[in-house]
Design a protein around this motif. Structure first.
Motif, PDB file in Angstrom:
ATOM      1  N   LYS B 160      39.325  46.082  39.825  1.00 17.76           N
ATOM      2  CA  LYS B 160      39.408  45.875  38.378  1.00 17.76           C
ATOM      3  C   LYS B 160      40.811  46.202  37.863  1.00 17.76           C
ATOM      4  O   LYS B 160      41.409  45.445  37.086  1.00 17.76           O
ATOM      5  N   SER B 161      41.352  47.326  38.372  1.00 19.31           N
ATOM      6  CA  SER B 161      42.671  47.736  37.898  1.00 19.31           C
ATOM      7  C   SER B 161      43.748  46.761  38.361  1.00 19.31           C
ATOM      8  O   SER B 161      44.691  46.460  37.615  1.00 19.31           O
ATOM      9  N   ILE B 162      43.597  46.239  39.603  1.00 21.54           N
ATOM     10  CA  ILE B 162      44.568  45.256  40.101  1.00 21.54           C
ATOM     11  C   ILE B 162      44.530  43.994  39.249  1.00 21.54           C
ATOM     12  O   ILE B 162      45.562  43.452  38.833  1.00 21.54           O
ATOM     13  N   LEU B 163      43.297  43.530  38.992  1.00 19.23           N
ATOM     14  CA  LEU B 163      43.145  42.301  38.201  1.00 19.23           C
ATOM     15  C   LEU B 163      43.726  42.471  36.795  1.00 19.23           C
ATOM     16  O   LEU B 163      44.417  41.586  36.286  1.00 19.23           O
ATOM     17  N   GLU B 164      43.427  43.658  36.222  1.00 21.78           N
ATOM     18  CA  GLU B 164      43.954  43.923  34.879  1.00 21.78           C
ATOM     19  C   GLU B 164      45.468  43.914  34.880  1.00 21.78           C
ATOM     20  O   GLU B 164      46.125  43.397  33.971  1.00 21.78           O
ATOM     21  N   HIS B 165      46.056  44.491  35.962  1.00 19.12           N
ATOM     22  CA  HIS B 165      47.513  44.568  36.074  1.00 19.12           C
ATOM     23  C   HIS B 165      48.123  43.173  36.241  1.00 19.12           C
ATOM     24  O   HIS B 165      49.138  42.835  35.638  1.00 19.12           O
ATOM     25  N   LYS B 166      47.444  42.348  37.106  1.00 22.21           N
ATOM     26  CA  LYS B 166      47.980  41.018  37.418  1.00 22.21           C
ATOM     27  C   LYS B 166      47.833  40.061  36.233  1.00 22.21           C
ATOM     28  O   LYS B 166      48.719  39.284  35.919  1.00 22.21           O
ATOM     29  N   LEU B 167      46.626  40.118  35.639  1.00 28.64           N
ATOM     30  CA  LEU B 167      46.330  39.161  34.564  1.00 28.64           C
ATOM     31  C   LEU B 167      46.841  39.630  33.205  1.00 28.64           C
ATOM     32  O   LEU B 167      46.816  38.880  32.230  1.00 28.64           O
ATOM     33  N   GLY B 168      47.227  40.891  33.177  1.00 34.49           N
ATOM     34  CA  GLY B 168      47.838  41.383  31.971  1.00 34.49           C
ATOM     35  C   GLY B 168      46.894  41.829  30.910  1.00 34.49           C
ATOM     36  O   GLY B 168      45.753  41.630  30.801  1.00 34.49           O
TER      37      GLY B 168
END
Lengths: 150, 168
Positions: B160-168
Protein backbone atom coordinates in the motif's frame (compact mmCIF):
# COMPACT_ATOMS: atom_id res chain seq x y z
CA UNK A 1 7.26 -65.82 32.14
CA UNK A 2 8.30 -67.40 28.87
CA UNK A 3 9.34 -65.01 26.17
CA UNK A 4 9.54 -65.36 22.42
CA UNK A 5 11.71 -63.02 20.40
CA UNK A 6 9.96 -61.66 17.31
CA UNK A 7 11.92 -59.56 14.84
CA UNK A 8 9.84 -57.66 12.31
CA UNK A 9 12.49 -56.01 10.18
CA UNK A 10 14.64 -54.55 12.90
CA UNK A 11 18.22 -53.44 12.29
CA UNK A 12 19.39 -56.08 14.83
CA UNK A 13 20.44 -53.41 17.34
CA UNK A 14 17.53 -54.15 19.64
CA UNK A 15 17.95 -57.89 19.05
CA UNK A 16 21.52 -57.71 20.28
CA UNK A 17 20.32 -55.80 23.35
CA UNK A 18 17.66 -58.47 23.98
CA UNK A 19 20.39 -61.08 23.69
CA UNK A 20 22.47 -59.00 26.08
CA UNK A 21 19.68 -58.97 28.65
CA UNK A 22 19.56 -62.79 28.51
CA UNK A 23 23.28 -63.26 29.14
CA UNK A 24 24.65 -64.04 32.63
CA UNK A 25 25.74 -60.42 32.89
CA UNK A 26 22.19 -59.08 33.23
CA UNK A 27 20.58 -62.51 33.75
CA UNK A 28 16.82 -62.06 33.40
CA UNK A 29 16.34 -65.60 34.71
CA UNK A 30 16.51 -63.95 38.13
CA UNK A 31 12.94 -62.84 37.43
CA UNK A 32 11.89 -66.22 36.05
CA UNK A 33 12.12 -65.16 32.43
CA UNK A 34 13.08 -67.81 29.92
CA UNK A 35 13.54 -67.62 26.16
CA UNK A 36 11.52 -70.14 24.18
CA UNK A 37 11.77 -71.03 20.50
CA UNK A 38 8.07 -71.06 19.60
CA UNK A 39 5.25 -68.53 20.02
CA UNK A 40 3.01 -71.44 21.03
CA UNK A 41 4.92 -71.72 24.28
CA UNK A 42 5.29 -68.01 24.95
CA UNK A 43 3.49 -65.66 27.33
CA UNK A 44 5.29 -62.57 26.11
CA UNK A 45 6.55 -61.50 22.72
CA UNK A 46 9.70 -59.39 22.70
CA UNK A 47 8.77 -57.33 19.72
CA UNK A 48 11.44 -55.44 17.76
CA UNK A 49 11.38 -53.62 14.43
CA UNK A 50 9.00 -51.29 12.57
CA UNK A 51 7.04 -54.13 10.84
CA UNK A 52 7.85 -54.15 7.17
CA UNK A 53 5.17 -55.21 4.68
CA UNK A 54 7.05 -58.44 4.09
CA UNK A 55 6.95 -59.46 7.75
CA UNK A 56 3.38 -58.33 8.54
CA UNK A 57 1.62 -61.65 7.68
CA UNK A 58 4.24 -63.58 9.63
CA UNK A 59 3.87 -61.28 12.63
CA UNK A 60 0.09 -61.73 12.58
CA UNK A 61 0.48 -65.52 12.32
CA UNK A 62 2.97 -65.64 15.17
CA UNK A 63 0.73 -63.54 17.41
CA UNK A 64 -2.30 -65.69 16.53
CA UNK A 65 -0.36 -68.81 17.52
CA UNK A 66 0.19 -67.50 21.03
CA UNK A 67 -2.10 -68.71 23.82
CA UNK A 68 -4.07 -66.20 25.90
CA UNK A 69 -3.13 -64.08 27.83
CA UNK A 70 -0.96 -62.57 25.13
CA UNK A 71 1.47 -59.89 26.15
CA UNK A 72 3.74 -57.77 24.01
CA UNK A 73 6.89 -55.92 25.00
CA UNK A 74 7.57 -53.46 22.18
CA UNK A 75 11.31 -52.78 22.31
CA UNK A 76 13.09 -49.91 20.60
CA UNK A 77 11.89 -46.74 18.94
CA UNK A 78 10.95 -48.65 15.75
CA UNK A 79 8.53 -50.94 17.55
CA UNK A 80 7.12 -48.12 19.69
CA UNK A 81 6.48 -45.44 17.10
CA UNK A 82 8.10 -46.44 13.83
CA UNK A 83 11.44 -44.79 14.55
CA UNK A 84 13.13 -43.11 11.60
CA UNK A 85 11.01 -45.28 9.31
CA UNK A 86 7.68 -44.04 10.66
CA UNK A 87 6.61 -42.56 7.30
CA UNK A 88 8.38 -44.99 4.99
CA UNK A 89 6.35 -46.62 2.20
CA UNK A 90 7.23 -50.23 3.02
CA UNK A 91 6.74 -49.98 6.76
CA UNK A 92 3.54 -50.32 8.79
CA UNK A 93 4.93 -48.04 11.50
CA UNK A 94 5.43 -49.70 14.82
CA UNK A 95 3.12 -51.43 17.24
CA UNK A 96 0.37 -48.74 17.42
CA UNK A 97 -0.28 -49.22 13.69
CA UNK A 98 -0.19 -53.00 14.06
CA UNK A 99 -2.77 -52.86 16.83
CA UNK A 100 -5.44 -51.66 14.38
CA UNK A 101 -4.64 -54.49 11.97
CA UNK A 102 -4.79 -57.01 14.82
CA UNK A 103 -8.19 -55.66 15.88
CA UNK A 104 -9.44 -56.23 12.34
CA UNK A 105 -8.08 -59.79 12.43
CA UNK A 106 -9.73 -60.42 15.80
CA UNK A 107 -6.53 -61.00 17.75
CA UNK A 108 -6.68 -59.67 21.30
CA UNK A 109 -3.49 -58.47 22.97
CA UNK A 110 -3.98 -58.34 26.73
CA UNK A 111 -1.11 -56.14 27.77
CA UNK A 112 1.44 -54.00 26.00
CA UNK A 113 4.46 -52.22 27.42
CA UNK A 114 6.48 -49.84 25.27
CA UNK A 115 10.23 -49.60 25.84
CA UNK A 116 11.74 -46.61 24.02
CA UNK A 117 15.42 -46.47 23.15
CA UNK A 118 17.50 -46.72 20.01
CA UNK A 119 18.52 -49.38 20.81
CA UNK A 120 16.91 -49.91 24.20
CA UNK A 121 19.49 -50.67 26.89
CA UNK A 122 19.37 -54.11 28.52
CA UNK A 123 18.54 -52.28 31.74
CA UNK A 124 15.67 -50.48 29.99
CA UNK A 125 14.36 -53.85 28.79
CA UNK A 126 14.54 -55.22 32.33
CA UNK A 127 12.73 -52.11 33.55
CA UNK A 128 10.05 -52.69 30.89
CA UNK A 129 9.64 -56.27 32.08
CA UNK A 130 9.26 -55.03 35.66
CA UNK A 131 6.60 -52.53 34.50
CA UNK A 132 4.82 -55.38 32.72
CA UNK A 133 4.92 -57.56 35.83
CA UNK A 134 3.60 -54.68 37.93
CA UNK A 135 6.65 -54.60 40.19
CA UNK A 136 7.36 -50.92 39.59
CA UNK A 137 5.14 -48.00 38.60
CA UNK A 138 6.14 -46.48 35.24
CA UNK A 139 8.14 -43.30 35.78
CA UNK A 140 7.35 -41.52 32.54
CA UNK A 141 4.15 -39.50 32.47
CA UNK A 142 2.43 -37.25 29.98
CA UNK A 143 3.83 -33.80 30.61
CA UNK A 144 2.34 -30.54 29.39
CA UNK A 145 4.26 -27.34 30.08
CA UNK A 146 2.84 -23.92 29.47
CA UNK A 147 5.41 -21.37 28.39
CA UNK A 148 4.89 -18.04 30.04
CA UNK A 149 5.38 -15.23 27.56
CA UNK A 150 6.73 -12.19 29.32
CA UNK B 1 37.54 -88.84 35.58
CA UNK B 2 34.11 -87.17 35.79
CA UNK B 3 34.90 -85.98 39.30
CA UNK B 4 38.08 -84.32 38.07
CA UNK B 5 36.19 -82.38 35.37
CA UNK B 6 33.80 -81.03 38.00
CA UNK B 7 36.68 -79.76 40.13
CA UNK B 8 38.20 -78.08 37.11
CA UNK B 9 34.90 -76.27 36.49
CA UNK B 10 34.85 -74.98 40.05
CA UNK B 11 38.29 -73.48 39.71
CA UNK B 12 37.29 -71.78 36.44
CA UNK B 13 34.12 -70.42 38.01
CA UNK B 14 35.98 -69.18 41.09
CA UNK B 15 38.44 -67.33 38.88
CA UNK B 16 35.63 -65.44 37.09
CA UNK B 17 33.56 -64.78 40.21
CA UNK B 18 30.02 -63.35 40.03
CA UNK B 19 29.51 -61.06 37.06
CA UNK B 20 25.74 -60.56 37.19
CA UNK B 21 24.56 -56.99 37.66
CA UNK B 22 21.82 -56.68 40.26
CA UNK B 23 20.28 -53.95 38.14
CA UNK B 24 17.00 -52.93 39.80
CA UNK B 25 18.72 -53.00 43.18
CA UNK B 26 21.92 -51.24 42.11
CA UNK B 27 22.68 -48.38 39.77
CA UNK B 28 22.88 -48.86 36.00
CA UNK B 29 26.17 -48.80 34.10
CA UNK B 30 26.06 -45.37 32.53
CA UNK B 31 29.02 -43.84 30.76
CA UNK B 32 29.60 -40.12 30.59
CA UNK B 33 28.70 -39.96 26.90
CA UNK B 34 25.39 -41.75 27.35
CA UNK B 35 22.45 -39.92 25.82
CA UNK B 36 18.97 -40.48 27.19
CA UNK B 37 15.70 -38.61 27.00
CA UNK B 38 16.04 -34.93 26.08
CA UNK B 39 14.41 -32.32 28.26
CA UNK B 40 12.90 -29.12 26.93
CA UNK B 41 13.25 -26.18 29.27
CA UNK B 42 9.99 -24.19 29.19
CA UNK B 43 11.76 -21.08 30.48
CA UNK B 44 14.41 -20.98 27.78
CA UNK B 45 12.42 -22.32 24.81
CA UNK B 46 11.32 -19.62 22.35
CA UNK B 47 9.33 -21.90 20.05
CA UNK B 48 11.35 -21.37 16.87
CA UNK B 49 11.04 -25.01 15.77
CA UNK B 50 14.69 -25.50 14.74
CA UNK B 51 14.73 -28.79 16.67
CA UNK B 52 11.65 -30.05 14.83
CA UNK B 53 13.33 -29.47 11.47
CA UNK B 54 16.62 -31.18 12.38
CA UNK B 55 15.03 -34.16 14.18
CA UNK B 56 15.70 -37.24 11.95
CA UNK B 57 12.73 -39.38 13.07
CA UNK B 58 10.35 -36.44 13.65
CA UNK B 59 10.13 -37.19 17.35
CA UNK B 60 9.94 -33.44 17.90
CA UNK B 61 7.04 -31.99 15.96
CA UNK B 62 5.55 -28.52 15.73
CA UNK B 63 1.80 -27.98 15.68
CA UNK B 64 0.17 -24.59 15.17
CA UNK B 65 -3.29 -25.15 16.60
CA UNK B 66 -5.47 -22.06 16.93
CA UNK B 67 -4.07 -19.74 19.55
CA UNK B 68 -1.23 -22.00 20.65
CA UNK B 69 1.93 -23.44 19.19
CA UNK B 70 2.69 -26.90 20.56
CA UNK B 71 6.17 -28.41 20.43
CA UNK B 72 5.50 -32.10 20.97
CA UNK B 73 8.21 -34.54 21.97
CA UNK B 74 7.35 -38.21 21.46
CA UNK B 75 9.99 -40.19 23.33
CA UNK B 76 8.85 -43.42 21.70
CA UNK B 77 10.18 -42.30 18.35
CA UNK B 78 13.31 -40.52 19.58
CA UNK B 79 16.62 -42.08 18.54
CA UNK B 80 18.61 -40.11 21.14
CA UNK B 81 21.01 -38.58 18.61
CA UNK B 82 21.21 -35.24 20.44
CA UNK B 83 21.06 -33.12 17.29
CA UNK B 84 18.21 -31.03 18.73
CA UNK B 85 20.40 -29.97 21.65
CA UNK B 86 23.14 -28.96 19.22
CA UNK B 87 20.88 -26.87 17.01
CA UNK B 88 18.85 -25.11 19.73
CA UNK B 89 19.65 -21.37 19.62
CA UNK B 90 18.88 -20.80 23.30
CA UNK B 91 20.26 -24.07 24.71
CA UNK B 92 16.77 -24.95 25.96
CA UNK B 93 17.27 -28.64 25.20
CA UNK B 94 19.43 -30.70 27.52
CA UNK B 95 20.31 -34.36 27.18
CA UNK B 96 19.57 -36.27 30.36
CA UNK B 97 20.69 -39.74 31.34
CA UNK B 98 17.10 -40.94 31.79
CA UNK B 99 16.45 -44.27 30.06
CA UNK B 100 13.80 -45.90 32.27
CA UNK B 101 10.99 -44.77 30.02
CA UNK B 102 8.87 -47.89 29.71
CA UNK B 103 5.14 -47.17 29.76
CA UNK B 104 1.97 -49.16 29.06
CA UNK B 105 0.55 -46.54 26.68
CA UNK B 106 2.08 -44.32 24.01
CA UNK B 107 0.14 -41.41 25.52
CA UNK B 108 2.50 -41.48 28.50
CA UNK B 109 5.50 -41.01 26.22
CA UNK B 110 4.42 -37.57 25.02
CA UNK B 111 5.79 -34.31 26.38
CA UNK B 112 4.19 -31.07 25.26
CA UNK B 113 5.43 -27.51 25.36
CA UNK B 114 2.62 -25.03 24.79
CA UNK B 115 3.45 -21.55 23.52
CA UNK B 116 0.78 -18.89 23.28
CA UNK B 117 0.74 -17.12 19.94
CA UNK B 118 0.56 -13.36 19.55
CA UNK B 119 -2.52 -12.02 17.78
CA UNK B 120 -2.05 -9.67 14.87
CA UNK B 121 -2.87 -6.06 15.66
CA UNK B 122 -4.75 -5.58 12.36
CA UNK B 123 -6.44 -8.84 11.33
CA UNK B 124 -6.54 -10.50 14.76
CA UNK B 125 -5.09 -13.81 13.56
CA UNK B 126 -2.55 -15.52 15.86
CA UNK B 127 0.81 -16.00 14.16
CA UNK B 128 4.01 -16.49 16.21
CA UNK B 129 4.91 -17.01 19.89
CA UNK B 130 5.71 -13.80 21.77
CA UNK B 131 9.11 -15.06 22.90
CA UNK B 132 10.19 -15.88 19.37
CA UNK B 133 9.16 -12.44 18.12
CA UNK B 134 11.10 -10.80 20.92
CA UNK B 135 14.21 -12.92 20.34
CA UNK B 136 14.18 -12.51 16.55
CA UNK B 137 13.70 -8.74 16.69
CA UNK B 138 15.94 -8.04 19.70
CA UNK B 139 18.72 -6.42 17.62
CA UNK B 140 16.57 -4.88 14.89
CA UNK B 141 16.11 -1.13 15.49
CA UNK B 142 12.62 0.20 14.90
CA UNK B 143 11.02 -3.24 15.07
CA UNK B 144 8.64 -2.16 17.84
CA UNK B 145 6.46 -0.53 15.19
CA UNK B 146 5.59 -3.77 13.38
CA UNK B 147 6.36 -6.50 15.93
CA UNK B 148 2.71 -7.39 16.53
CA UNK B 149 1.61 -7.38 12.90
CA UNK B 150 1.43 -10.70 11.03
CA UNK B 151 3.55 -11.17 7.85
CA UNK B 152 0.52 -11.07 5.56
CA UNK B 153 -0.68 -7.78 6.95
CA UNK B 154 2.88 -6.47 6.76
CA UNK B 155 3.01 -7.28 3.03
CA UNK B 156 -0.30 -5.49 2.52
CA UNK B 157 0.93 -2.41 4.38
CA UNK B 158 4.18 -2.40 2.42
CA UNK B 159 2.42 -2.73 -0.92
CA UNK B 160 0.00 0.00 0.00
CA UNK B 161 2.78 2.40 0.94
CA UNK B 162 4.70 1.64 -2.27
CA UNK B 163 1.61 2.20 -4.40
CA UNK B 164 0.83 5.42 -2.58
CA UNK B 165 4.41 6.59 -3.13
CA UNK B 166 4.43 5.63 -6.83
CA UNK B 167 0.96 6.87 -7.71
CA UNK B 168 1.31 9.95 -5.62
Amino acid sequence: MWVFHLNSGSCNGCDIEVLDALTPYFDVERFGIKLVASPRHADVVLFTGPITRETLPKVVRALRAMPRPRMVLAIGSCAVGGGIWHDSYNVIGGYPALEKILKKEGIVIDKVVFVPGCPARPEAIIYGVLVMLGVVEPKSKREVYKVESK
Amino acid sequence: MVKLKFVKLITVARKAGTVTRRYPFEGPLLTEEFRGEVRLDPEKCIGCGACTIICPPNALTLHDEGEVRVIRYFVGRCIFCGMCAEVCPTQAITITKEFELAAPTTEQLLRDLVHERVKCRICGKPFLPAKLLKAANSDVPGSENYIDICPECRIKIGLKSILEHKLG
